[in-house]
Design a protein around this motif. Sequence first.
Motif, mmCIF file in Angstrom:
data_model
loop_
_atom_site.group_PDB
_atom_site.id
_atom_site.type_symbol
_atom_site.label_atom_id
_atom_site.label_comp_id
_atom_site.label_asym_id
_atom_site.label_seq_id
_atom_site.Cartn_x
_atom_site.Cartn_y
_atom_site.Cartn_z
ATOM 1 N N GLN A 197 10.005 54.460 23.715
ATOM 2 C CA GLN A 197 9.182 54.288 24.911
ATOM 3 C C GLN A 197 10.077 54.269 26.134
ATOM 4 O OE1 GLN A 197 8.824 51.336 22.559
ATOM 5 N NE2 GLN A 197 7.608 52.740 21.302
ATOM 6 N N ALA A 198 9.780 55.170 27.063
ATOM 7 C CA ALA A 198 10.474 55.203 28.340
ATOM 8 C C ALA A 198 9.587 54.548 29.385
ATOM 9 C CB ALA A 198 10.801 56.637 28.740
ATOM 10 N N SER A 199 10.201 53.784 30.265
ATOM 11 C CA SER A 199 9.446 53.114 31.327
ATOM 12 C C SER A 199 10.319 52.974 32.556
ATOM 13 C CB SER A 199 8.966 51.745 30.850
ATOM 14 O OG SER A 199 10.066 50.905 30.551
ATOM 15 N N GLY A 200 9.695 52.571 33.655
ATOM 16 C CA GLY A 200 10.441 52.313 34.875
ATOM 17 C C GLY A 200 10.292 53.365 35.953
ATOM 18 N N GLY A 201 9.553 54.420 35.660
ATOM 19 C CA GLY A 201 9.358 55.447 36.667
ATOM 20 C C GLY A 201 8.473 54.972 37.812
ATOM 21 N N GLY A 202 8.407 55.789 38.838
ATOM 22 C CA GLY A 202 7.574 55.447 39.977
ATOM 23 C C GLY A 202 7.847 56.360 41.149
ATOM 24 N N LEU A 203 7.307 55.983 42.282
ATOM 25 C CA LEU A 203 7.494 56.733 43.518
ATOM 26 C C LEU A 203 8.584 56.066 44.342
ATOM 27 C CD1 LEU A 203 6.607 58.864 45.639
ATOM 28 C CD2 LEU A 203 4.903 57.184 46.413
ATOM 29 N N VAL A 204 9.550 56.846 44.769
ATOM 30 C CA VAL A 204 10.658 56.309 45.553
ATOM 31 C C VAL A 204 11.018 57.300 46.649
ATOM 32 C CG1 VAL A 204 12.401 57.256 43.987
ATOM 33 C CG2 VAL A 204 12.955 55.258 45.394
ATOM 34 N N GLN A 205 11.493 56.795 47.761
ATOM 35 C CA GLN A 205 11.905 57.674 48.854
ATOM 36 C C GLN A 205 13.276 58.276 48.569
ATOM 37 O OE1 GLN A 205 11.722 55.329 52.457
ATOM 38 N NE2 GLN A 205 9.537 55.739 52.703
ATOM 39 N N ILE A 214 23.436 68.515 27.944
ATOM 40 C CA ILE A 214 23.070 67.395 27.079
ATOM 41 C C ILE A 214 21.964 67.892 26.166
ATOM 42 C CG2 ILE A 214 22.313 64.988 26.978
ATOM 43 C CD1 ILE A 214 24.845 65.359 28.634
ATOM 44 N N ILE A 215 22.144 67.726 24.867
ATOM 45 C CA ILE A 215 21.140 68.206 23.919
ATOM 46 C C ILE A 215 20.777 67.099 22.953
ATOM 47 C CG2 ILE A 215 21.903 70.604 24.098
ATOM 48 C CD1 ILE A 215 23.355 70.225 21.426
ATOM 49 N N SER A 216 19.645 67.263 22.294
ATOM 50 C CA SER A 216 19.203 66.288 21.302
ATOM 51 C C SER A 216 18.518 67.007 20.157
ATOM 52 C CB SER A 216 18.225 65.296 21.924
ATOM 53 O OG SER A 216 17.557 64.538 20.923
ATOM 54 N N ASN A 217 18.726 66.507 18.942
ATOM 55 C CA ASN A 217 17.958 67.000 17.791
ATOM 56 C C ASN A 217 17.298 65.824 17.074
ATOM 57 O OD1 ASN A 217 20.144 65.814 16.604
ATOM 58 N ND2 ASN A 217 20.621 67.507 15.240
ATOM 59 N N GLY A 218 16.952 64.806 17.855
ATOM 60 C CA GLY A 218 16.366 63.611 17.266
ATOM 61 C C GLY A 218 14.918 63.401 17.655
ATOM 62 N N SER A 219 14.533 62.135 17.718
ATOM 63 C CA SER A 219 13.162 61.747 18.022
ATOM 64 C C SER A 219 12.990 61.532 19.521
ATOM 65 C CB SER A 219 12.811 60.446 17.285
ATOM 66 O OG SER A 219 12.931 60.613 15.893
ATOM 67 N N TRP A 220 11.795 61.848 19.965
ATOM 68 C CA TRP A 220 11.483 61.762 21.390
ATOM 69 C C TRP A 220 10.381 60.742 21.629
ATOM 70 C CZ3 TRP A 220 13.797 64.962 25.114
ATOM 71 C CH2 TRP A 220 14.681 65.908 24.596
ATOM 72 N N GLY A 221 10.400 60.184 22.815
ATOM 73 C CA GLY A 221 9.322 59.289 23.203
ATOM 74 C C GLY A 221 8.479 59.905 24.299
ATOM 75 N N GLN A 222 7.463 59.175 24.705
ATOM 76 C CA GLN A 222 6.656 59.602 25.836
ATOM 77 C C GLN A 222 7.449 59.401 27.118
ATOM 78 O OE1 GLN A 222 2.987 57.380 25.469
ATOM 79 N NE2 GLN A 222 2.048 59.022 24.291
ATOM 80 N N GLY A 223 7.171 60.209 28.091
ATOM 81 C CA GLY A 223 7.948 60.179 29.311
ATOM 82 C C GLY A 223 7.440 59.185 30.335
ATOM 83 N N THR A 224 8.262 59.001 31.356
ATOM 84 C CA THR A 224 7.882 58.199 32.507
ATOM 85 C C THR A 224 8.138 59.044 33.749
ATOM 86 O OG1 THR A 224 8.191 56.061 33.612
ATOM 87 C CG2 THR A 224 10.169 57.087 32.691
ATOM 88 N N LEU A 225 7.177 59.046 34.658
ATOM 89 C CA LEU A 225 7.231 59.950 35.795
ATOM 90 C C LEU A 225 8.029 59.346 36.944
ATOM 91 C CD1 LEU A 225 6.274 62.627 37.056
ATOM 92 C CD2 LEU A 225 4.235 61.393 37.854
ATOM 93 N N VAL A 226 8.964 60.128 37.439
ATOM 94 C CA VAL A 226 9.752 59.765 38.617
ATOM 95 C C VAL A 226 9.412 60.755 39.722
ATOM 96 C CG1 VAL A 226 12.072 59.608 39.600
ATOM 97 C CG2 VAL A 226 11.616 58.739 37.289
ATOM 98 N N THR A 227 8.964 60.237 40.843
ATOM 99 C CA THR A 227 8.637 61.070 41.994
ATOM 100 C C THR A 227 9.471 60.611 43.175
ATOM 101 O OG1 THR A 227 6.357 61.322 41.202
ATOM 102 C CG2 THR A 227 6.804 61.909 43.493
ATOM 103 N N VAL A 228 10.247 61.542 43.712
ATOM 104 C CA VAL A 228 11.095 61.243 44.862
ATOM 105 C C VAL A 228 10.524 61.995 46.056
ATOM 106 C CG1 VAL A 228 13.431 61.200 45.799
ATOM 107 C CG2 VAL A 228 13.059 61.030 43.322
ATOM 108 N N SER A 229 9.965 61.248 46.977
ATOM 109 C CA SER A 229 9.282 61.880 48.102
ATOM 110 C C SER A 229 9.172 60.894 49.260
ATOM 111 C CB SER A 229 7.881 62.327 47.680
ATOM 112 O OG SER A 229 7.161 62.840 48.788
ATOM 113 N N SER A 230 9.218 61.444 50.455
ATOM 114 C CA SER A 230 9.022 60.614 51.644
ATOM 115 C C SER A 230 7.560 60.621 52.073
ATOM 116 C CB SER A 230 9.919 61.107 52.777
ATOM 117 O OG SER A 230 9.683 62.474 53.037
#
Length: 122
Positions: free
Chosen positions: A4-12, A106-122
């Motif tokens: 599980q990935a977390s911590g994303g959000g909207l940032v300037q 950077i590569i991976s051949n393992g297990s993946w989780g759901q993503g977390t959205l990062v938006t960088v915008s003013s």
Amino acid sequence: VQLQASGGGLVQPGGSLRLSCTSSGFTLDYWSIGWFRQAPGKKREGVSCISSRDGITYYVDSVKGRFTISRDNAKNTVYLQMNSLKPEDTALYYCATRCTGIGGRIISNGSWGQGTLVTVSS
């Protein structure tokens, strides 16, 4: 095996975020863990990877000096500290096991989780 990935959000632009990757059903310290991202209309790319035992880190050139990957095995968590964020960092960020850095990628051949959205915008 679930991540599980977390911590994303909207940032300037110029701001910071810290992403976290945790797991259910297994401990992360056995695995190398990587962060990947996919921007709209673009292919997924590896961003960073940290090895399992000796903490060796890899970064793609576009984030070197701005992003820092780390792991806290006591908390079963891998972090991606992202500073000096740019609009081009906007993407869905994923974590995955079994990563490595090779040829500047950077590569991976393992297990993946759901993503977390990062938006960088003013």
